[in-house]
Write an enzyme that holds these catalytic residues in place. Sequence first.
Site: not given
Ligand code: UD1
Ligand code: CA
Length: 461
Positions: A16, A138, A331, A384
């Site tokens: 995103r 969530g 610089r 220079n």
């Molecule tokens: C997630 C939560 C959501 C919560 C929100 C808070 C889940 C399913 N959803 O959604 O309930 O409200 O965070 O900000 O958990 N990541 C990994 N591996 C993956 C996917 C994600 O390491 O396969 C890491 C991402 O780098 C990130 C974090 O997990 O730092 C959250 O992932 P993201 O895809 O941003 O989750 P949200 O859709 O925001």
């Molecule tokens: Ca997130």
Amino acid sequence: MEHPRAVILAAGQGKRMQTSLPKVLHLLCGKPLLWYIIQSAKGVTAEQILVIGHGAEQVKSYFGKEFLYVEQRQQLGTGHALQQVLPDLPDRGELLVLCGDTPLLEKEVLERLIRVHRREKAAATVLTARMDDPTGYGRIIRDEQGEIQEITEELHLAAAQKSVQEINTGSYCFDLQALKRYLPSLPQNISKGEYYLTDLLPILLKADLKVCSCEVGDARQALGINDCVQLAWAASRLRERINAALMRDGVIMIDPAATYIDAGVEIGRDTVIYPHTILEGRTKVGENCLLGPETHLIDTLVGDRVTCQKSAVRESILQDGATIGPFAHIRPGSMIGIRAKIGDFVEIKNSLIGPGSKVPHLSYVGDTQMGSSVNMGAGCIVVNYDGRNKHNTSIGEGAFVGCNSNLIAPVRIGKNAFVAAGSTITRDVTPGSLAITRVKQENKEGYGWRFLGKKNEKQQE
Ligand code: UD1
Ligand code: CA
């Protein structure tokens, strides 16, 4: 009680964001997004494990050897990410699980999450927040008794659930025994094909284990960064925090909302900062300075009582009492000595300007060692570069270089020597002498009158 471990999920690509840089490496106040939650975690946990995937090498090379890294090769969701760490975790104790994209959560909040988790002897405790606009998060779904039933992602919300304002911050405290037993049995979400960590909660409840929540008082701390708009908003919150901490320590800001200071920059008390000043990287500023308006310092050491207005300085040192600008460009590799003055439209590169020396107007000084109390007249240029190589210049203490002179490097101007205005110096000037390279002036009488077709002054009378 000993500190728990922390796992920080940071493998996601951040689709995103619509950018090529991995999400957790986007900079906020000079530090990557991921850096902030690590700092908060460090305050309350014994060890931090980073789950990395997208841009793994870049993340590792920034954060170095201090952390344990676990790679999630395919990003199949937050639950899948945590599953990758299970073999590295002990069988008992507590685990704090955090997201790499929530930079505003402060240490105190995580501390409280752990405290509530311990007090409740829960299998899982979720950090929640109440958002005016919960879109994208969530939602915490509770039963009539107010007990948590599940967390439902935006995508799967029933129409009636959309108005639920209590959200999942993505931070949890788990009992390791329960986590190790039940995390492997997470179902795959049918519509997204991912393993949601949030789906663990109903599994724990079904096994008669306790699931609790702990609410963040200041919901703004819970912001999860998914796009560049949220990134900029978080940066401005972090800036507010950085500026407030500095002001509490005696730094005076005319307009903190227009003052941009990186995390880690140090500034002494009684220093006054005018608007549109940007202080970046490893910059350190002493006491009683006057910076700005419109000043940009990068990786620069500034002594006490320095004035720097409308100027840019990078990787240099400004010693006590130096005056810079307006409109100067210093610089890398430069040192401006005690009470030296660099004035308007002056560029200095890789040069040492001795104490009390002045380069006040319209000059370029590069690869030069300048002693103390030198005066460079307006428009002097150190030449220079010969088109192939750069050469050095030295200017001895007390030397006076007249306006609009060129010093063709390599060249040495001796101590207390004079260079006549408008000279082009190609040979060393011995100490205490005057060098003058101008052609003698000749006045062509009557030229102007003839050219203009006018009578001369006598004829006009
Ligand atoms: C997630 C939560 C959501 C919560 C929100 C808070 C889940 C399913 N959803 O959604 O309930 O409200 O965070 O900000 O958990 N990541 C990994 N591996 C993956 C996917 C994600 O390491 O396969 C890491 C991402 O780098 C990130 C974090 O997990 O730092 C959250 O992932 P993201 O895809 O941003 O989750 P949200 O859709 O925001
Ligand atoms: Ca997130």
